[in-house]
Motif scaffolding. Structure first.
Motif, PDB file in Angstrom:
ATOM      1  N   CYS A   1      -5.289 -19.620   9.377  1.00 38.20           N
ATOM      2  CA  CYS A   1      -5.654 -18.330   9.982  1.00 38.20           C
ATOM      3  C   CYS A   1      -6.137 -17.382   8.886  1.00 38.20           C
ATOM      4  CB  CYS A   1      -4.451 -17.720  10.703  1.00 38.20           C
ATOM      5  SG  CYS A   1      -3.845 -18.683  12.097  1.00 38.20           S
ATOM      6  N   LYS A   2      -6.983 -16.437   9.290  1.00 38.48           N
ATOM      7  CA  LYS A   2      -7.407 -15.392   8.371  1.00 38.48           C
ATOM      8  C   LYS A   2      -6.604 -14.127   8.646  1.00 38.48           C
ATOM      9  CE  LYS A   2     -12.103 -16.919   7.368  1.00 38.48           C
ATOM     10  NZ  LYS A   2     -13.536 -16.526   7.313  1.00 38.48           N
ATOM     11  N   ILE A   3      -6.374 -13.362   7.579  1.00 37.70           N
ATOM     12  CA  ILE A   3      -5.615 -12.128   7.678  1.00 37.70           C
ATOM     13  C   ILE A   3      -6.518 -10.963   7.314  1.00 37.70           C
ATOM     14  CG2 ILE A   3      -3.604 -10.845   6.868  1.00 37.70           C
ATOM     15  CD1 ILE A   3      -2.927 -13.336   8.508  1.00 37.70           C
ATOM     16  N   ALA A   4      -6.512  -9.956   8.196  1.00 38.88           N
ATOM     17  CA  ALA A   4      -7.294  -8.746   7.957  1.00 38.88           C
ATOM     18  C   ALA A   4      -6.355  -7.553   7.905  1.00 38.88           C
ATOM     19  CB  ALA A   4      -8.338  -8.557   9.050  1.00 38.88           C
ATOM     20  N   ILE A   5      -6.618  -6.657   6.948  1.00 39.22           N
ATOM     21  CA  ILE A   5      -5.875  -5.402   6.880  1.00 39.22           C
ATOM     22  C   ILE A   5      -6.642  -4.364   7.679  1.00 39.22           C
ATOM     23  CG2 ILE A   5      -4.913  -3.633   5.391  1.00 39.22           C
ATOM     24  CD1 ILE A   5      -4.800  -5.656   3.161  1.00 39.22           C
ATOM     25  N   ASP A   6      -6.049  -3.904   8.796  1.00 38.69           N
ATOM     26  CA  ASP A   6      -6.743  -3.000   9.711  1.00 38.69           C
ATOM     27  C   ASP A   6      -6.492  -1.547   9.324  1.00 38.69           C
ATOM     28  OD1 ASP A   6      -8.309  -2.268  11.804  1.00 38.69           O
ATOM     29  OD2 ASP A   6      -6.796  -2.629  13.364  1.00 38.69           O
ATOM     30  N   ASP A   7      -7.471  -0.689   9.649  1.00 43.16           N
ATOM     31  CA  ASP A   7      -7.374   0.765   9.423  1.00 43.16           C
ATOM     32  C   ASP A   7      -7.052   1.085   7.970  1.00 43.16           C
ATOM     33  OD1 ASP A   7      -7.867   1.139  12.105  1.00 43.16           O
ATOM     34  OD2 ASP A   7      -5.750   1.262  12.656  1.00 43.16           O
ATOM     35  N   PHE A   8      -7.665   0.389   7.050  1.00 47.01           N
ATOM     36  CA  PHE A   8      -7.378   0.619   5.632  1.00 47.01           C
ATOM     37  C   PHE A   8      -7.836   2.024   5.228  1.00 47.01           C
ATOM     38  CE2 PHE A   8      -8.336   0.442   1.081  1.00 47.01           C
ATOM     39  CZ  PHE A   8      -7.138  -0.072   0.592  1.00 47.01           C
ATOM     40  N   GLY A   9      -6.992   2.662   4.437  1.00 39.26           N
ATOM     41  CA  GLY A   9      -7.277   3.992   3.937  1.00 39.26           C
ATOM     42  C   GLY A   9      -6.470   5.081   4.599  1.00 39.26           C
ATOM     43  N   THR A  10      -5.866   4.766   5.747  1.00 41.81           N
ATOM     44  CA  THR A  10      -5.076   5.795   6.450  1.00 41.81           C
ATOM     45  C   THR A  10      -3.607   5.766   6.049  1.00 41.81           C
ATOM     46  OG1 THR A  10      -4.708   4.281   8.299  1.00 41.81           O
ATOM     47  CG2 THR A  10      -6.622   5.753   8.424  1.00 41.81           C
ATOM     48  N   GLY A  11      -3.130   4.651   5.540  1.00 39.73           N
ATOM     49  CA  GLY A  11      -1.718   4.545   5.182  1.00 39.73           C
ATOM     50  C   GLY A  11      -1.448   5.059   3.789  1.00 39.73           C
ATOM     51  N   ALA A  12      -0.155   5.276   3.520  1.00 36.16           N
ATOM     52  CA  ALA A  12       0.241   5.742   2.188  1.00 36.16           C
ATOM     53  C   ALA A  12       0.157   4.587   1.193  1.00 36.16           C
ATOM     54  CB  ALA A  12       1.658   6.301   2.235  1.00 36.16           C
ATOM     55  N   SER A  13      -0.224   4.919  -0.028  1.00 37.10           N
ATOM     56  CA  SER A  13      -0.274   3.934  -1.129  1.00 37.10           C
ATOM     57  C   SER A  13      -1.127   2.741  -0.759  1.00 37.10           C
ATOM     58  CB  SER A  13       1.151   3.475  -1.496  1.00 37.10           C
ATOM     59  OG  SER A  13       1.986   4.575  -1.817  1.00 37.10           O
ATOM     60  N   SER A  14      -2.332   2.979  -0.221  1.00 36.39           N
ATOM     61  CA  SER A  14      -3.183   1.886   0.235  1.00 36.39           C
ATOM     62  C   SER A  14      -3.578   0.962  -0.902  1.00 36.39           C
ATOM     63  CB  SER A  14      -4.433   2.462   0.915  1.00 36.39           C
ATOM     64  OG  SER A  14      -4.092   3.198   2.062  1.00 36.39           O
ATOM     65  N   TYR A  15      -3.964   1.527  -2.048  1.00 34.85           N
ATOM     66  CA  TYR A  15      -4.423   0.691  -3.171  1.00 34.85           C
ATOM     67  C   TYR A  15      -3.292  -0.146  -3.742  1.00 34.85           C
ATOM     68  CZ  TYR A  15      -9.079   2.756  -3.351  1.00 34.85           C
ATOM     69  OH  TYR A  15     -10.371   3.124  -3.070  1.00 34.85           O
ATOM     70  N   SER A  16      -2.095   0.430  -3.831  1.00 36.01           N
ATOM     71  CA  SER A  16      -0.970  -0.343  -4.374  1.00 36.01           C
ATOM     72  C   SER A  16      -0.608  -1.480  -3.426  1.00 36.01           C
ATOM     73  CB  SER A  16       0.238   0.569  -4.587  1.00 36.01           C
ATOM     74  OG  SER A  16       0.689   1.121  -3.362  1.00 36.01           O
ATOM     75  N   ARG A  17      -0.725  -1.257  -2.117  1.00 40.11           N
ATOM     76  CA  ARG A  17      -0.438  -2.308  -1.156  1.00 40.11           C
ATOM     77  C   ARG A  17      -1.521  -3.392  -1.235  1.00 40.11           C
ATOM     78  NH1 ARG A  17       0.460   0.702   2.944  1.00 40.11           N
ATOM     79  NH2 ARG A  17       2.722   0.654   2.637  1.00 40.11           N
ATOM     80  N   LEU A  18      -2.769  -2.970  -1.402  1.00 37.73           N
ATOM     81  CA  LEU A  18      -3.869  -3.936  -1.527  1.00 37.73           C
ATOM     82  C   LEU A  18      -3.686  -4.809  -2.765  1.00 37.73           C
ATOM     83  CD1 LEU A  18      -6.626  -4.909  -0.464  1.00 37.73           C
ATOM     84  CD2 LEU A  18      -7.684  -3.106  -1.856  1.00 37.73           C
ATOM     85  N   LYS A  19      -3.117  -4.216  -3.797  1.00 33.20           N
ATOM     86  CA  LYS A  19      -2.910  -4.952  -5.036  1.00 33.20           C
ATOM     87  C   LYS A  19      -1.906  -6.083  -4.869  1.00 33.20           C
ATOM     88  CE  LYS A  19      -1.217  -4.258  -9.760  1.00 33.20           C
ATOM     89  NZ  LYS A  19      -0.713  -3.268 -10.734  1.00 33.20           N
ATOM     90  N   ASN A  20      -0.836  -5.831  -4.075  1.00 32.83           N
ATOM     91  CA  ASN A  20       0.251  -6.793  -3.966  1.00 32.83           C
ATOM     92  C   ASN A  20       0.119  -7.737  -2.775  1.00 32.83           C
ATOM     93  OD1 ASN A  20       1.569  -5.605  -6.208  1.00 32.83           O
ATOM     94  ND2 ASN A  20       2.440  -4.020  -4.866  1.00 32.83           N
TER      95      ASN A  20
END
Length: 770
Positions: free
Chosen positions: A673-692
């Motif tokens: 399956c593929k995983i997509a992160i939806d509504d990116f940019g609206t949550g807190a600490s988006s870049y740190s979450r993207l990193k991990n």
């Protein structure tokens, strides 16, 4: 109830004069007068008790003489039958009420009877005196101090019937028979203790005791305590007013009057004018005892017994009897029947009174919250019916939940009781405080306006609660509204008031809530919650699909979106039911229902669209479910769906940072399956979450895309998102592509996929084309 003497020991005037600092009276005469006045004043309560004691005994003496005059007897062939006689019950009632203090007047009564009455009647008084003393003594030995409480206590019924009725009558009969036998005053026909006349006397005396002792006790207590008698009359009035309907009450009075007329009438030729009519008294009296109350029926039955004993010759006529023995047999039968009726009426009356007490207690419990004693929601509904134009005010303290976890549940209840005690002095007549766990404190006010509510808000803002040597001031939110015609929507209104208290906390002022009565175009949250549950259970969500188009000529795929459709074809969008689902903990169940519906559709189109691909939204609540992966694998197997055809879109939130969620996402990617992160940019600490986080697709929230042409900040933000995604080897999807200009700019930026009304509107899943 006993009188206790108080000594009038007080310091004399001479002693007070020797005390330092006391002033001597100016003359000897003034000193004597002052001394006499102080003594008389100190002894006034003692004199009052003596006067009350003497007056009470005079009343008893007069009552005894009246009872002797009213007592019924029947001479039959040298035999004197004593029928309804209250002399023994009156003595017994005085001993129960006054105990040892009644001995002087009872002894005086015996001497009076010996002096003023014939020997046979005097012996009856002496026998009653001895029997009352013995039975009351045995009764108090068995019951202790409880024995003096008023009649009607169910726990003492057996003792009272046993000692004050059965033993009392037996002792009286034995002593009276023995005295008459010793003085040779007993006729030969009645010399046998076990004769029929003795049986008639005993049965009538037991009837006298079982009905007369509580009746005489009622008279004595009414005179001794007039205030109690007033409350007794009020109780009788309530029994009549709130008892059976007037038609039933009048019917009962008519039946009772008709039966008594048949019994005391001198026309005894027909069967109904004989002791046959006695049989009908029991059901009529029992109905009155149960439906009206023993407190009223008991005195009525005593008056009826007086009539039945005085007019016994009318319903059992000696002239119609063949022999004296036959006549005595009728008397024995009727007296036993009357005693059984009296016993049944008393027992049923006591038990029905006990049941009424329990019912009143249960009603009080059902209308109050047990831990605080305050009226509950049921009481509020009942009161609003009588005061529909009142207003409702709710006081809520969210911090109370945290403090309850720290200090225990007792903290909450003590806080509520303290707050209610603080507010009550501010309230007017006919206003009330209510409490139901789970909600705040509710006030029903006669009127709600800005001035009154601000007064309450200022007062409760200064409220401080003391707990374990701590003084705590808690922030309280307050919302209010006039009820008017909203009584039927009380539960919904209280829920809205509860929500409004949180707004009050944020704004720091009271909040008025204006209710809207649901109409044809407004659906209540309860109805939406009902439809949501049916959609989950039946897997009947309406699936719509919106295309996600590639900028690099790759085959497009569709994102599955859901709606709810009612019977009248009204559509509900996710923003109207997903918040309810979140509060109810149903998001994970919605995910599984939508996944299975999508897989079922793909299986049906397998022959015509074998390469179709879909993107399905997955809430973080599903990722932390322990059985999510197991259930998902079963669905893949059941519907023969390849994982490579499915993309799961995960909404960015703190929950996906948990170890369990990251493990589930990793296993989904490993399965294909593929995983997509939806509504990116609206949550807190988006870049740190993207990193991990490991994912395949990054979906940029539409709030950054909508104004990308005109706002440089949004344009640079999207560019930074694209650069970050390329570093993570992720494809980028841009949402809300609503014009050709936006499409061209995103394509120039290197965005991989476009989604929006310009590239394709959502259509029913059955209409998708690949």
């Amino acid at each position: 109830m006993e009188l206790k003497d108080k000594s009038s020991a007080s310091q004399t005037q001479d002693e007070s004069e020797n005390e330092p600092g006391s002033e001597k009276p100016p003359t000897r005469r003034a000193s004597v007068v002052s001394h006499w006045w102080e003594i008389s004043q100190s002894e006034t309560p003692h004199f009052e008790r003596i006067k009350k004691y003497v007056a009470f005994n005079l009343f008893f003496f007069s009552l005894f003489i009246l009872v002797e005059k009213l007592s019924s007897g029947l001479p039959i062939a040298d035999i004197y039958l004593r029928l309804y006689d209250l002399t023994l019950p009156l003595m017994t009632a005085l001993l129960v009420f006054y105990r040892r203090k009644s001995l002087p007047v009872l002894t005086l009564l015996v001497f009076y009877s010996i002096y003023a009455h014939p020997v046979v009647q005097s012996l009856a008084t002496v026998s009653a005196w001895c029997a009352a003393l013995i039975s009351s003594r045995l009764y108090f030995n068995a019951t202790g101090k409880r024995g003096s409480v008023s009649f009607g206590r169910s726990r003492l019924t057996i003792h009272r019937i046993g000692w004050l009725v059965c033993v009392n009558t037996l002792v009286y009969t034995l002593i009276h028979w023995w005295l008459l036998l010793q003085l040779r005053l007993l006729p030969a026909a009645n010399a046998d203790l076990f004769s029929v006349p003795t049986l008639v006397n005993m049965q009538w005396m037991m009837t006298s005791c079982i009905t007369g002792v509580p009746f005489c006790y009622l008279l004595l207590r009414s005179v001794y305590k007039p205030a109690w008698f007033v409350s007794y009359l009020k109780h009788i009035k309530m029994l009549v007013v709130f008892g059976p309907r007037k038609a039933y009450l009048l019917t009962w009075i008519g039946l009772l009057g008709g039966i008594m007329f048949c019994l005391i009438s001198s026309e005894n030729d027909a069967l109904i004018f004989t002791d046959y009519s006695l049989l009908w008294l029991l059901p009529v009296m029992l109905w009155g005892t149960i439906c009206i109350g023993h407190a009223l029926i008991s005195p009525v039955w005593v008056l009826m017994l007086f009539l039945l004993s005085d007019y016994v010759d009318n319903y059992i006529s000696v002239g119609k009897s063949i022999t004296v023995e036959n006549y005595l047999g009728h008397l024995a039968f009727s007296s036993s029947m009357i005693f059984i009726f009296s016993l049944t009426i008393v027992i049923v009356g006591v038990q029905s009174a006990r049941v009424r007490t329990y019912i009143r207690h249960l009603k009080r419990m059902s209308l109050s919250e047990p831990n605080t004693g305050l009226p509950n929601m049921q009481a509020l509904k009942k009161d609003i019916i009588h005061s529909p134009d009142s207003g409702l005010c709710m006081i809520q303290c969210p911090e109370l939940n945290t403090l309850t976890q720290t200090h225990g549940i007792a903290f909450r209840f003590e806080f509520v009781k303290a707050l209610a005690a603080f507010i009550r002095p501010l309230m007017r007549e006919n206003e009330e405080i209510y409490y139901t766990p789970g909600y705040g404190v509710l006030l029903r006010l006669n009127k709600v306006d800005a001035y009154i509510i601000n007064t309450y808000f200022k007062a409760i803002s200064s409220f401080r609660f003391t707990w374990a040597e701590m003084e705590i001031g808690l922030n309280l939110g307050l919302s209010y509204m006039p009820l008017n015609s909203c009584v039927n929507e009380l539960s919904s209104i209280i829920g809205h008031l509860n929500a409004s208290t949180f707004i009050s906390l944020q704004q720091g002022k009271p909040v008025a809530f204006n209710s809207v009565i649901p109409g044809d175009n407004v659906v209540s949250p309860g109805a939406i919650r009902h439809m949501l549950q049916k959609a989950i259970d039946r897997q009947s969500f309406m699936l719509v699909a919106q295309p996600v188009v590639s900028t690099r000529n790759k085959p497009h795929y569709y994102e599955i979106l859901i709606r709810m459709k009612t019977m009248n074809n009204k559509l509900f969008f996710p923003d109207s039911f997903l918040p309810l689902a979140h509060d109810a903990g149903l998001l994970a169940r919605i995910d599984m229902a939508v996944i299975e519906q999508t897989f079922r559709f793909m299986q049906l189109r397998e022959a015509s669209q074998p390469q179709s691909r879909f993107s399905i939204n997955l809430t973080p609540q599903s990722l932390v479910k322990t059985d999510f992966l197991m259930r998902l694998r079963k669905l893949f197997t059941r519907y023969s769906i390849k994982p490579e055809r499915i993309t799961f879109e995960i909404i960015e939130s703190d929950m996906i940072d948990s170890t369990t969620a990251l493990k589930v996402l990793r296993q989904l990617r490993q399965s294909g399956c593929k995983i997509a992160i939806d509504d990116f940019g609206t949550g807190a600490s988006s870049y740190s979450r993207l990193k991990n986080m490991e994912a395949d697709i990054l979906k940029i929230d539409g709030s950054f895309i909508r104004n990308i042409v005109n706002h440089e900040f949004d344009r640079h933000t999207v560019m930074s998102f694209c650069e970050a995604a390329k570093l993570k080897n992720m494809e980028v999807v841009a949402e809300f592509v609503e014009s050709e200009e936006i499409k061209q700019m995103l394509t120039a930026m290197g965005v991989d996929w476009l989604q929006g009304y310009h590239t394709g509107k959502p259509v029913p899943v059955e209409d998708v084309v690949f």
